[in-house]
Structures are given as C-alpha cells and as structure tokens.
Design a protein around this motif. Sequence first.
Motif, PDB file in Angstrom:
ATOM      1  N   VAL A  24      38.003  68.829 -17.347  1.00 47.22           N
ATOM      2  CA  VAL A  24      36.769  68.896 -18.114  1.00 47.22           C
ATOM      3  C   VAL A  24      35.777  69.030 -17.284  1.00 47.22           C
ATOM      4  N   GLN A  25      34.952  69.801 -17.457  1.00 40.38           N
ATOM      5  CA  GLN A  25      33.547  69.619 -17.065  1.00 40.38           C
ATOM      6  C   GLN A  25      32.327  69.637 -17.985  1.00 40.38           C
ATOM      7  N   ASP A  26      31.061  68.923 -17.409  1.00 38.11           N
ATOM      8  CA  ASP A  26      30.274  68.519 -18.429  1.00 38.11           C
ATOM      9  C   ASP A  26      28.779  69.368 -18.191  1.00 38.11           C
ATOM     10  N   MET A  27      28.959  70.352 -17.411  1.00 31.46           N
ATOM     11  CA  MET A  27      27.551  71.099 -16.981  1.00 31.46           C
ATOM     12  C   MET A  27      27.319  72.428 -17.762  1.00 31.46           C
ATOM     13  N   ASP A  28      28.376  72.699 -18.806  1.00 24.57           N
ATOM     14  CA  ASP A  28      28.292  73.972 -19.419  1.00 24.57           C
ATOM     15  C   ASP A  28      28.481  75.306 -18.447  1.00 24.57           C
ATOM     16  N   HIS A  29      29.120  74.983 -17.429  1.00 25.89           N
ATOM     17  CA  HIS A  29      29.421  76.075 -16.630  1.00 25.89           C
ATOM     18  C   HIS A  29      30.507  77.163 -17.115  1.00 25.89           C
ATOM     19  N   GLU A  30      30.167  78.372 -16.812  1.00 22.91           N
ATOM     20  CA  GLU A  30      30.843  79.622 -17.336  1.00 22.91           C
ATOM     21  C   GLU A  30      32.140  79.673 -16.460  1.00 22.91           C
ATOM     22  N   ASN A  31      32.256  79.538 -15.322  1.00 20.82           N
ATOM     23  CA  ASN A  31      33.373  79.731 -14.334  1.00 20.82           C
ATOM     24  C   ASN A  31      33.995  78.342 -14.066  1.00 20.82           C
ATOM     25  N   MET A  32      35.381  78.325 -14.174  1.00 12.87           N
ATOM     26  CA  MET A  32      36.109  77.278 -13.860  1.00 12.87           C
ATOM     27  C   MET A  32      37.564  77.963 -12.961  1.00 12.87           C
TER      28      MET A  32
END
Lengths: 115, 112
Positions: A24-32
């Motif tokens: 889970v990421q909390d920075m609203d990033h498009e790429n994972m």
Amino acid sequence: DVKVTQSSRYLVKRTGEKVFLECVQDMDHENMFWYRQDPGLGLRLIYFSYDVKMKEKGDIPEGYSVSREKKERFSLILESASTNQTSMYLCASSDFSGLEVRIAFFGQGTRLTVV
Amino acid sequence: EDKVVQSPLSLVVHEGDTVTLNCSYEVTNFRSLLWYKQEKKAPTFLFMLTSSGIEKKSGRLSSILDKKELSSILNITATQTGDSAIYLCAVNRGSTLGRLYFGRGTQLTVWP
C-alpha cells in the motif's frame, strides 16, 4: 514523507500454497512495481502497474500474478508457491508524468521462505 | 538488450578511505540514472541524475553522470561504518511507464 508499506516483513509458506503479498502506498502514485531481490542477481522486475486494473509483465513474471483494484494497493500473488520463489520481495511506487520520470520509493521488503 | 552494469560487485575498505563506485549503462532513450543505498531493508533514494543535472552532492556523497561515456560514478569520501550497504544503480528509459532497470549492486563494507 512517502510511505510504501508491505503487509509482512517475514513470511514462511509451504510448497503449493497460494501466497498473497500486499503493498500500500499513500502518495497517490500512478505506478507501482514488484521486484524480487536475490544475492548476486540484483533487483528483477516481476510485474508493474501504471493504473488501476492495468498491469504489465516485467522480466520474470512466471509463477506470479498481480492485482490492482485500487490505486493505492498492489498485490503480488504466488499461485502455487515453490521453493525457488524463496526471496526478498520489494514493492515500489512512483508517479509518472509524460516522459518525465519520478523517483521510485520502496517498501521495507518481505522476506519469503517457501519450505 | 538493455544493460546496467555496476562495478565492483563488492568492496572492503577501512574507515576514512575514499571509494568510487561505477555504473555503466546501455539503454535506448535514456532519461535518468538513480542511485540507491540499501542497508538491511528497503533501498533508500540518494541521487537522480539527468541531462540537465549531471552532478549531485550531499555531504560526503557525490555523483556524476557522463553521458558521453554512458556511465556514472558515486563517490564517498571519509567513509564510516554506517556507509556499509549495497549501493544500487538504476536507469530509467523514456516510454517505459516509469520502470527502472537495475544493476546488480555494489556491496560496500567499511571496517572500523
């Protein structure tokens, strides 16, 4: 601060089990991204996703699948775990705008042992 | 095939020494080169170098991009035991949706 959180630090599973690794990421990033890291081999890309429900194979996708139902969450699935999937798994996220690259931020890693 | 090669693969030095780590790349449509430091957990970002920013410095660490030679160096001066880590070099290409191509890393060990 950007935060990328992986659900487990250490995991031990049996051969043949279905294994889920969550990120889970909390920075609203498009790429994972999902990488695995093995001694002497560096980081190898398994799968990545550039949008919800979108995925692309990396260099070593065999034996893995992924799911991205929500922007902040990217799951790696080992359909039937095998001993050669024992490794350190690293999740990363980055934003991406046109041709400009952004910095990838990594989770703390999940050390998976398949017995 | 795109390639990112780091050298040396491992390095052992004593505190106070200066070290130079190398990264060479052969990729099409180069966009940027990134350096990461990895201790026992997640890689942490150090520097990003692009055509418009070929030299970066932070404290005892500095990095230069040589676009002509398709390479980069990471310098660490006055090394400390806390610099012991794997140093990873990664390259981003245009039109590849932000994925990074990693080298195998350099394992640096600094002895007291």
